[in-house]
Design an enzyme around this catalytic site. Sequence first.
Site, mmCIF file in Angstrom:
data_model
loop_
_atom_site.group_PDB
_atom_site.id
_atom_site.type_symbol
_atom_site.label_atom_id
_atom_site.label_comp_id
_atom_site.label_asym_id
_atom_site.label_seq_id
_atom_site.Cartn_x
_atom_site.Cartn_y
_atom_site.Cartn_z
ATOM 1 N N GLY A 36 62.652 77.348 20.241
ATOM 2 C CA GLY A 36 61.749 76.457 19.526
ATOM 3 C C GLY A 36 60.974 75.549 20.456
ATOM 4 C CB ALA A 37 60.303 75.980 23.936
ATOM 5 C CG ASN A 38 55.951 76.645 19.361
ATOM 6 O OD1 ASN A 38 57.075 76.979 19.009
ATOM 7 N ND2 ASN A 38 55.026 76.255 18.490
ATOM 8 C CB THR A 39 55.685 72.226 18.479
ATOM 9 O OG1 THR A 39 55.074 71.026 17.999
ATOM 10 C CG2 THR A 39 56.902 72.544 17.620
ATOM 11 C CB ILE A 68 62.128 67.165 21.512
ATOM 12 C CG1 ILE A 68 62.984 68.091 20.648
ATOM 13 C CG2 ILE A 68 61.861 65.864 20.787
ATOM 14 C CD1 ILE A 68 64.348 67.494 20.320
ATOM 15 N N GLY A 69 61.009 70.258 22.147
ATOM 16 C CA GLY A 69 61.197 71.491 22.899
ATOM 17 C C GLY A 69 60.100 71.676 23.927
ATOM 18 C CB SER A 110 70.554 65.404 13.497
ATOM 19 O OG SER A 110 70.125 64.290 12.737
ATOM 20 C CE1 TYR A 125 68.037 69.110 10.090
ATOM 21 C CE2 TYR A 125 68.733 66.878 9.512
ATOM 22 C CZ TYR A 125 68.184 67.779 10.418
ATOM 23 O OH TYR A 125 67.787 67.330 11.655
#
Length: 314
Positions: free
Chosen positions: A23-26, A28-29, A156, A182
């Site tokens: 999940g690195a495209n936006t 904190i990633g 979280s 969640y």
Amino acid sequence: MCLFSAKCTSEARLDSKTAVITGANTGIGKCTVQDFYTRGCRVVMACRDVEKAKQAVNEIKDACKNLENLGTILVIRLDLSSLQSVRACAEQLLKSEERIHLLINNAGVMMCPESRTEDGFETQLGTNHLGHFLFTMLLLPRICHSAPARIVNVSSMAHDSIRIDLGDLNWEKKTYNTLSSYRQSKLANILFTKELASKLEERGVSGVTTYALHPGVIQTDLWRHLKSSFWVITLLLRIFSWTIKTPLQGAQTTIYCAVDENCADQSGLYYAECAEKEPSESALNEEDAKGLWDLSWKMVGLDQQYDPFFTPAK
């Protein structure tokens, strides 16, 4: 912008190291990718949307164009809501990467409407926990082979005040609640981190450490479902905007757990604001951690004979 946010101060380099970040495209990633890139790391961005990931790579490289001693960034497709995609991505990584020194399980979904993954899992459980569980297990032999190595799971503070429901983990019996789902998935992240640390120790695997963390309250794409479903959330975000972190601020504890020398020998713990914190009582329940491990193993279809702790000769 949050007025009170810790910062990772370590200047550790990651030259000759390889990191995989989901999940690195936006959010904190993406900030984590950029940090590792400036430290000389070979960073593999494992993302569902490859085109958006490539755009993020261009943005990161443009932001760092005046810096020296940079690493490299690659993109690979990973859809954590599909076990087939998880297996395909892991297989590709095992073929292309001789070493994996850092695995950052960052991707996630937050309070989305009730839905199921293609494998029939409740979406938040399937994406936030089960997808990462399988991904980690498939890459673990390579990670052990690469020691010293670290596995960082982004959880979280929402894990508090709930206990894992091993009798109905997949929300098949009780009425679905998006917030509880969640919270349970984030609790699962911490229980998985603790049990993985325990099993690594039991199997005599040295140099591989695990971390779970709360990044803070961050204004990212994860809020999209809340804003459309809960008007009060939008109001609270405006009132308490001074407590909300930027993605860069939110990435600091992830970066700390991945690179800081002070936590190099710690494993199975929970962090926030670049420091160890005490998680909820439910997150410390060893019986639940073991039960979740066994149930997750079955749900993702791992063979009982598979040994993720096998370390080939270096």
